[in-house]
Design an enzyme around this catalytic site. Sequence first.
Site, PDB file in Angstrom:
ATOM      1  N   ASP A  63      12.515  -2.256  -0.279  1.00 54.14           N
ATOM      2  CA  ASP A  63      13.552  -1.677   0.576  1.00 54.14           C
ATOM      3  C   ASP A  63      14.808  -2.530   0.458  1.00 54.14           C
ATOM      4  O   ASP A  63      14.722  -3.744   0.227  1.00 54.14           O
ATOM      5  CB  ASP A  63      13.096  -1.638   2.037  1.00 54.14           C
ATOM      6  CG  ASP A  63      12.021  -0.590   2.287  1.00 54.14           C
ATOM      7  OD1 ASP A  63      12.054   0.459   1.631  1.00 54.14           O
ATOM      8  OD2 ASP A  63      11.158  -0.829   3.152  1.00 54.14           O
ATOM      9  N   ASP A  89      12.861   6.779   0.494  1.00 54.87           N
ATOM     10  CA  ASP A  89      12.745   7.056   1.929  1.00 54.87           C
ATOM     11  C   ASP A  89      13.796   8.082   2.368  1.00 54.87           C
ATOM     12  O   ASP A  89      13.507   8.997   3.149  1.00 54.87           O
ATOM     13  CB  ASP A  89      12.946   5.780   2.748  1.00 54.87           C
ATOM     14  CG  ASP A  89      11.898   4.723   2.478  1.00 54.87           C
ATOM     15  OD1 ASP A  89      10.786   5.062   2.036  1.00 54.87           O
ATOM     16  OD2 ASP A  89      12.201   3.535   2.712  1.00 54.87           O
TER      17      ASP A  89
END
Length: 170
Positions: free
Chosen positions: A128, A146
């Site tokens: 991330d 995401d």
Amino acid sequence: MSNGKPATVRPNALIWLVLSAAIILLDQWTKLWVLTTLPEYRPVVVIEGFWNWFRTYNKGAAFSFLSNAGGWQLWFFSLLAVAISGLLTYWLARTPRREWNVAMPFALVIGGAIGNVIDRLRFGHVVDFIQWHYRGFYWPAFNIADTSIVMGAILIAVGSLFADRNKNQR
């Protein structure tokens, strides 16, 4: 052929898997950039007071759900993502090509899900790097995959609300 007439070919929406592939490529390319460029766990300011690049890792699901579960979650979330992607691909095969409002959200979810599965299988976690924050509140870091999953899920939900409304008006 039945009754001497050629069968009518109805193009399905599997062509939308090209969008899924593009999302996977973009997701993996951005994660390669992150892994080769950004420092771990140190913010790099993009927009002061709102947006940072922030390299971090997630062993769980959304919002780090089950990230400290001991390892089984890697396989669980990978299998779940593959199963959901398989189901959505099956639905794409049964969706008429002209129904882009159904096909596009499925393709977004598939691309994002497979992008994160690749991370889980390669690294044992998801990379991330997008961090939004405001006045001390930090949204959990996320990535392109995401974003694609969330956009697809929202479009599926909105589409189903309008589909139900249109069904009731007929």
